[in-house]
Design an enzyme around this catalytic site. Structure first.
Site, PDB file in Angstrom:
ATOM      1  N   SER A   1       0.852  -1.197   0.000  1.00 56.00           N
ATOM      2  CA  SER A   1       0.000   0.000   0.000  1.00 56.00           C
ATOM      3  C   SER A   1       0.887   1.246   0.000  1.00 56.00           C
ATOM      4  O   SER A   1       2.013   1.194   0.530  1.00 56.00           O
ATOM      5  CB  SER A   1      -0.862   0.024   1.272  1.00 56.00           C
ATOM      6  OG  SER A   1      -1.466   1.293   1.438  1.00 56.00           O
TER       7      SER A   1
ATOM      8  N   TYR B   1      -0.966  -0.574  10.569  1.00 54.22           N
ATOM      9  CA  TYR B   1      -1.171  -1.109   9.215  1.00 54.22           C
ATOM     10  C   TYR B   1      -0.053  -0.633   8.284  1.00 54.22           C
ATOM     11  O   TYR B   1       0.505  -1.407   7.503  1.00 54.22           O
ATOM     12  CB  TYR B   1      -2.547  -0.656   8.716  1.00 54.22           C
ATOM     13  CG  TYR B   1      -2.847  -0.929   7.267  1.00 54.22           C
ATOM     14  CD1 TYR B   1      -3.216  -2.197   6.830  1.00 54.22           C
ATOM     15  CD2 TYR B   1      -2.777   0.097   6.325  1.00 54.22           C
ATOM     16  CE1 TYR B   1      -3.511  -2.435   5.493  1.00 54.22           C
ATOM     17  CE2 TYR B   1      -3.083  -0.133   4.989  1.00 54.22           C
ATOM     18  CZ  TYR B   1      -3.442  -1.403   4.580  1.00 54.22           C
ATOM     19  OH  TYR B   1      -3.728  -1.627   3.257  1.00 54.22           O
TER      20      TYR B   1
ATOM     21  N   LYS C   1       2.738  -2.631   6.018  1.00 50.33           N
ATOM     22  CA  LYS C   1       2.866  -2.489   4.564  1.00 50.33           C
ATOM     23  C   LYS C   1       4.279  -2.061   4.178  1.00 50.33           C
ATOM     24  O   LYS C   1       4.778  -2.428   3.116  1.00 50.33           O
ATOM     25  CB  LYS C   1       1.808  -1.504   4.046  1.00 50.33           C
ATOM     26  CG  LYS C   1       0.375  -2.054   4.180  1.00 50.33           C
ATOM     27  CD  LYS C   1       0.210  -3.311   3.342  1.00 50.33           C
ATOM     28  CE  LYS C   1      -1.158  -3.903   3.370  1.00 50.33           C
ATOM     29  NZ  LYS C   1      -1.353  -5.033   2.460  1.00 50.33           N
TER      30      LYS C   1
HETATM   31  P1  NAP Z   1     -11.398  -6.368  -0.044  1.00 53.53           P
HETATM   32  O1  NAP Z   1     -12.125  -5.913  -1.234  1.00 53.53           O
HETATM   33  O2  NAP Z   1     -12.029  -6.234   1.287  1.00 53.53           O
HETATM   34  O3  NAP Z   1     -10.938  -7.875  -0.285  1.00 53.53           O
HETATM   35  C1  NAP Z   1     -10.156  -8.533   0.674  1.00 53.53           C
HETATM   36  C2  NAP Z   1     -10.050  -9.991   0.311  1.00 53.53           C
HETATM   37  O4  NAP Z   1      -9.204 -10.650   1.253  1.00 53.53           O
HETATM   38  C3  NAP Z   1     -11.384 -10.708   0.357  1.00 53.53           C
HETATM   39  O5  NAP Z   1     -11.387 -11.720  -0.623  1.00 53.53           O
HETATM   40  C4  NAP Z   1     -11.392 -11.290   1.763  1.00 53.53           C
HETATM   41  O6  NAP Z   1     -12.308 -12.377   1.811  1.00 53.53           O
HETATM   42  C5  NAP Z   1      -9.943 -11.708   1.892  1.00 53.53           C
HETATM   43  N1  NAP Z   1      -9.422 -11.844   3.253  1.00 53.53           N
HETATM   44  C6  NAP Z   1      -9.523 -10.978   4.284  1.00 53.53           C
HETATM   45  N2  NAP Z   1      -8.911 -11.473   5.375  1.00 53.53           N
HETATM   46  C7  NAP Z   1      -8.396 -12.683   5.012  1.00 53.53           C
HETATM   47  C8  NAP Z   1      -7.662 -13.667   5.698  1.00 53.53           C
HETATM   48  N3  NAP Z   1      -7.314 -13.557   6.989  1.00 53.53           N
HETATM   49  N4  NAP Z   1      -7.312 -14.784   5.013  1.00 53.53           N
HETATM   50  C9  NAP Z   1      -7.649 -14.935   3.720  1.00 53.53           C
HETATM   51  N5  NAP Z   1      -8.359 -14.043   3.022  1.00 53.53           N
HETATM   52  C10 NAP Z   1      -8.721 -12.917   3.677  1.00 53.53           C
HETATM   53  O7  NAP Z   1      -9.967  -5.599   0.111  1.00 53.53           O
HETATM   54  P2  NAP Z   1      -8.986  -4.922  -0.951  1.00 53.53           P
HETATM   55  O8  NAP Z   1      -9.100  -3.458  -0.774  1.00 53.53           O
HETATM   56  O9  NAP Z   1      -9.131  -5.526  -2.278  1.00 53.53           O
HETATM   57  O10 NAP Z   1      -7.584  -5.324  -0.299  1.00 53.53           O
HETATM   58  C11 NAP Z   1      -6.682  -6.194  -0.922  1.00 53.53           C
HETATM   59  C12 NAP Z   1      -5.265  -5.730  -0.601  1.00 53.53           C
HETATM   60  O11 NAP Z   1      -5.076  -4.398  -1.086  1.00 53.53           O
HETATM   61  C13 NAP Z   1      -4.899  -5.691   0.871  1.00 53.53           C
HETATM   62  O12 NAP Z   1      -3.585  -6.179   1.015  1.00 53.53           O
HETATM   63  C14 NAP Z   1      -4.928  -4.217   1.216  1.00 53.53           C
HETATM   64  O13 NAP Z   1      -4.082  -3.914   2.286  1.00 53.53           O
HETATM   65  C15 NAP Z   1      -4.431  -3.646  -0.088  1.00 53.53           C
HETATM   66  N6  NAP Z   1      -4.734  -2.233  -0.307  1.00 53.53           N
HETATM   67  C16 NAP Z   1      -6.029  -1.797  -0.414  1.00 53.53           C
HETATM   68  C17 NAP Z   1      -6.261  -0.464  -0.636  1.00 53.53           C
HETATM   69  C18 NAP Z   1      -7.650   0.097  -0.770  1.00 53.53           C
HETATM   70  O14 NAP Z   1      -7.799   1.328  -0.744  1.00 53.53           O
HETATM   71  N7  NAP Z   1      -8.669  -0.727  -0.946  1.00 53.53           N
HETATM   72  C19 NAP Z   1      -5.186   0.437  -0.733  1.00 53.53           C
HETATM   73  C20 NAP Z   1      -3.904  -0.033  -0.616  1.00 53.53           C
HETATM   74  C21 NAP Z   1      -3.688  -1.372  -0.406  1.00 53.53           C
HETATM   75  P3  NAP Z   1     -12.900 -12.981   3.192  1.00 53.53           P
HETATM   76  O15 NAP Z   1     -13.280 -11.808   4.046  1.00 53.53           O
HETATM   77  O16 NAP Z   1     -14.048 -13.803   2.731  1.00 53.53           O
HETATM   78  O17 NAP Z   1     -11.798 -13.806   3.774  1.00 53.53           O
END
Ligand code: NAP
Length: 260
Positions: free
Chosen positions: A152, A165, A169
């Site tokens: 991130s 967090y 990261k």
């Molecule tokens: P999301 O839409 O909430 O999706 C998260 C996914 O991870 C879901 O499939 C969830 O499914 C799964 N998950 C959560 N906890 C888990 C665990 N303990 N074991 C296995 N699976 C798990 O989130 P996202 O925004 O796409 O995030 C994905 C990545 O992007 C993360 O690493 C996050 O830190 C990073 N990121 C996001 C943003 C943002 O603004 N969205 C920005 C920078 C970085 P279940 O809940 O069913 O397990």
């Protein structure tokens, strides 16, 4: 040069953690579209089935291209099962995408409960290390592999609400540098993607808050937050021949938010 397959993933197998929604799902979908076989994984088996079904319906006309394997990345045994079942299904793992992460706490670092801090560090960092260690031996033996960690831009900046967090990261950036150095001679590449604010459930509490949304977008050249699919192209690039000389790097995809 007549080769037009720079981003083709035919013959590759990719395991993507947290691929039932958001960024992970977009990565899995685009990788399958580019010819890869993909393992769909998250904690919820029914959602894994659903997403694998969607991807097979879209790209599996000549056979299964997606399999669902539920896995909570917090548990080493579940990661071992994920790797074993992925190999059972597709014979190997060429591309590992460590995408799943957690953030159970938002607020000042001083108030972050110890158990929340530990959870963030163990899921976002240690579980990635575990999973990489499980997959690297076969990549080493094959002298080929691509590891992608979804980090991130939080890991590049100070934060007054996401401190723990962001530490996790930043550690993910260091993890890919270490992996790149340790396994470069085995032709294993390791890279991090650093998304800015993306419209997913994970970040809903940020983009639904008008003040935070304004701060995130006002000074960003593109003046908006991103969509999950806008992260997927970088993952395809890093998994493919196109990204063959990239390793140990952090690729920022944030609409320019970090340059101003
Ligand atoms: P999301 O839409 O909430 O999706 C998260 C996914 O991870 C879901 O499939 C969830 O499914 C799964 N998950 C959560 N906890 C888990 C665990 N303990 N074991 C296995 N699976 C798990 O989130 P996202 O925004 O796409 O995030 C994905 C990545 O992007 C993360 O690493 C996050 O830190 C990073 N990121 C996001 C943003 C943002 O603004 N969205 C920005 C920078 C970085 P279940 O809940 O069913 O397990």
């Amino acid at each position: 040069m007549t080769d037009t397959s720079l981003f083709d993933l035919t013959g590759k197998v990719a395991v993507i953690t947290g691929s039932t929604k958001g960024i992970g799902k977009a990565i899995a979908y685009r990788m399958a579209q580019h010819g890869a076989k993909v393992v769909i994984s998250s904690r919820k088996a029914d959602l894994c089935d659903e997403v694998a079904g969607e991807i097979n319906a879209a790209f599996g006309k000549n056979g299964k291209v997606a399999v669902p394997i539920a896995c909570n990345i917090s548990y080493k045994e579940q990661l071992e099962n994920l790797v074993a079942k992925s190999r059972e299904a597709f014979g190997k793992i060429d591309v590992l995408v460590c995408n799943a992460a957690v953030n159970p706490y938002a607020g000042p670092m001083a108030n972050c409960p110890d158990d929340a801090f530990d959870k963030i560090m163990s899921v976002n960092v240690r579980s990635n290390v575990w999973l990489c260690n499980l997959v690297v031996p076969e990549m080493k033996a094959r002298k080929d592999g691509s590891i992608i960690i979804v980090s991130s831009i939080g890991g590049l900046r100070g934060s007054n609400i996401l401190g723990a967090y962001c530490i996790s990261k930043a550690a993910d950036f260091q993890l890919v540098r270490n992996l790149a150095v340790e396994y470069g001679a085995d032709n294993i590449r390791a890279n991090a993607i650093a998304p800015g604010l993306i419209q997913t459930d994970f970040a809903r509490y940020l983009w639904e808050n008008p003040d935070i949304l304004k701060v995130s977008t006002a000074n960003a050249p593109l003046k908006r937050i991103g969509q999950p699919d806008e992260i997927a192209g970088m993952a395809v690039f890093l998994a493919s021949k196109g990204g063959g000389f990239a390793t140990g790097q952090q690729f920022v995809l944030d609409g320019g938010a970090t340059i101003t």
